[in-house]
Design a protein around this motif. Sequence first.
Motif, short mmCIF file in Angstrom:
data_model
loop_
_atom_site.label_atom_id
_atom_site.label_comp_id
_atom_site.label_asym_id
_atom_site.label_seq_id
_atom_site.Cartn_x
_atom_site.Cartn_y
_atom_site.Cartn_z
N LEU A 1 1.06 -1.59 0.02
CA LEU A 1 -0.15 -0.29 0.07
C LEU A 1 0.74 0.86 -0.14
O LEU A 1 1.93 1.37 0.32
N ILE A 2 0.66 1.96 -0.58
CA ILE A 2 1.02 3.83 -0.92
C ILE A 2 0.06 4.63 -0.45
O ILE A 2 -0.94 4.36 -1.33
N PHE A 3 -0.33 5.39 0.54
CA PHE A 3 -1.10 5.73 0.79
C PHE A 3 -0.47 7.10 1.23
O PHE A 3 0.67 7.91 1.91
N ASP A 4 -1.24 8.05 -0.05
CA ASP A 4 -0.77 9.90 0.48
C ASP A 4 -1.68 11.00 1.34
O ASP A 4 -2.87 10.73 0.66
N SER A 5 -1.17 11.11 1.66
CA SER A 5 -2.16 12.25 2.35
C SER A 5 -1.80 14.38 2.33
O SER A 5 -2.62 14.51 2.47
N VAL A 6 -0.87 14.17 1.05
CA VAL A 6 -0.71 15.24 1.01
C VAL A 6 -0.73 15.72 -0.34
O VAL A 6 -0.69 16.68 -0.89
N GLY A 7 -1.14 15.04 -0.98
CA GLY A 7 -0.58 15.26 -2.72
C GLY A 7 0.32 14.73 -4.10
O GLY A 7 1.45 15.50 -2.95
N GLY A 8 0.62 14.41 -4.80
CA GLY A 8 1.73 14.63 -5.44
C GLY A 8 1.51 13.37 -6.42
O GLY A 8 0.55 12.56 -6.47
N SER A 9 2.79 13.49 -7.37
CA SER A 9 2.28 12.28 -8.82
C SER A 9 3.15 12.17 -9.33
O SER A 9 3.97 11.59 -9.92
N ASP A 10 5.09 11.67 -7.77
CA ASP A 10 6.14 11.58 -8.51
C ASP A 10 5.97 9.97 -8.80
O ASP A 10 6.64 9.86 -9.62
N PHE A 11 5.43 9.02 -8.27
CA PHE A 11 5.73 7.48 -8.68
C PHE A 11 4.56 7.25 -9.77
O PHE A 11 5.03 6.03 -9.87
N PHE A 12 4.14 7.61 -10.32
CA PHE A 12 3.08 7.58 -11.31
C PHE A 12 3.82 6.68 -12.49
O PHE A 12 3.40 5.98 -12.97
N PRO A 13 4.60 7.86 -12.70
CA PRO A 13 5.71 6.87 -14.26
C PRO A 13 6.56 5.65 -14.21
O PRO A 13 6.83 5.31 -14.84
N ILE A 14 6.98 5.70 -12.56
CA ILE A 14 7.85 4.80 -12.60
C ILE A 14 7.04 3.55 -10.90
O ILE A 14 7.22 3.47 -10.37
N ILE A 15 5.31 3.87 -11.42
CA ILE A 15 4.88 2.75 -10.06
C ILE A 15 5.62 0.90 -9.89
O ILE A 15 5.11 1.06 -8.83
N ASP A 16 5.72 0.67 -11.18
CA ASP A 16 6.06 -0.57 -10.77
C ASP A 16 7.35 -0.80 -9.72
O ASP A 16 7.28 -1.97 -9.63
N ARG A 17 8.40 -0.24 -9.94
CA ARG A 17 9.54 -0.41 -8.98
C ARG A 17 8.50 -0.31 -7.89
O ARG A 17 9.41 -0.36 -7.06
N PHE A 18 7.72 0.63 -7.22
CA PHE A 18 7.45 0.60 -6.11
C PHE A 18 6.57 -0.37 -5.29
O PHE A 18 6.42 -0.82 -4.53
N LEU A 19 5.84 -0.38 -5.60
CA LEU A 19 4.15 -1.01 -6.08
C LEU A 19 4.05 -1.97 -6.15
O LEU A 19 4.74 -2.72 -7.40
#
Length: 361
Positions: free
Chosen positions: A236-254
């Motif tokens: 789980l990645i939970f964002d409480s402040v807003g951002g899009s940094d991980f979306f282009p490389i989401i497969d590396r983290f999620l």
Amino acid sequence: MVTSRAVTFINNSTPATLVKKEIDLDKCHDENQIVIQVYAASLNPVDLLLHSFAYKYVVGSSMKTYSRDYSGVIVKRGSNVDPKWKVGDKVNGMFKHLYGDQGTLSDYLVLDPSQQVAIVHSTAPPDSKYNEFVVSAAWPLVFGTAYTALFNFGQKLGPDSKILVIGASTSVSYALLKIAKEVLGVKTMVGVCSSKSVDYNKKLGYDYLATYDQGPIPESVGKILVGELNNEKFDLIFDSVGGSDFFPIIDRFLKPKSQNSYYLSIAGDNKIKYSEPSLRDAISPWTILRRLNPFKSFNYGLFLVDSQSEYMELGAKMIKEGTYEPLIDSVYPLEEFQQAIEKQKSNTAKGKIVLKIKGDL
């Protein structure tokens, strides 16, 4: 007859104003409702956004009210109300409304507990420097939001799960941390915060911390992923402040979508500046497309908390046991509501901003 004060506004061109009106406590409720004398209430960012986005051609000219969290005492009840709600009971909850004529920054709140189900008999923490009503008013919405992220998306999180929290210092993130640790037994909680807040968040209980102000966030988190986590990705990645940094490389983290991993946000793609909120930042076209796109490669959710009795019951239990106490930044009397709103707008609060409605707390 009693005098009831309330913080109100009409639209985004009118300021928050404290108004007074006379109400008859015997006639202001029906047989399904209770009347709560509000002792304390708290602000949330959503209050500021709703005021800022209250365009007059959309919301009309009726008087609207502030806030959702409350604590207080039942002073009247209708004959059809569940017997468990008695006059004299201490209660707290999250009052759900959208541009309603009732809010919790007021002396009295009238509600149907069978409809406004996010209500519970208040419990006091074993040892707190704050008044019990102040504590009770500080947690319902943020705790409910955290509960929703952990339980309402069909995930089976447990000791072996790994959770990344973007915005580690927020009140919602702290509630999520405590539920994950104390209830689910999650052993790996990674937070993202400023370099100045690393020590603060270590004390709160995060296992690892990445920074957002010493290079790209994915790079900072990536070092923890490759090092301490042995390349085991997040459930789980939970964002409480807003951002899009991980979306282009989401497969590396999620973890893969097939493993029911999730990226959940309560803020969308952009961090909002509450002193000058932008509707475009709050409702990004990319956020909408990502939420609605059935072909996205990962599970994504953007949500607001709903009214649920389950999170209120769990929160009250944890408060009583001493396994959770909400972080409180500051406490103001109702008369200083404007200072409280300005503090919320500053984006600098570490914890909830609570207002004492009953003056002798």
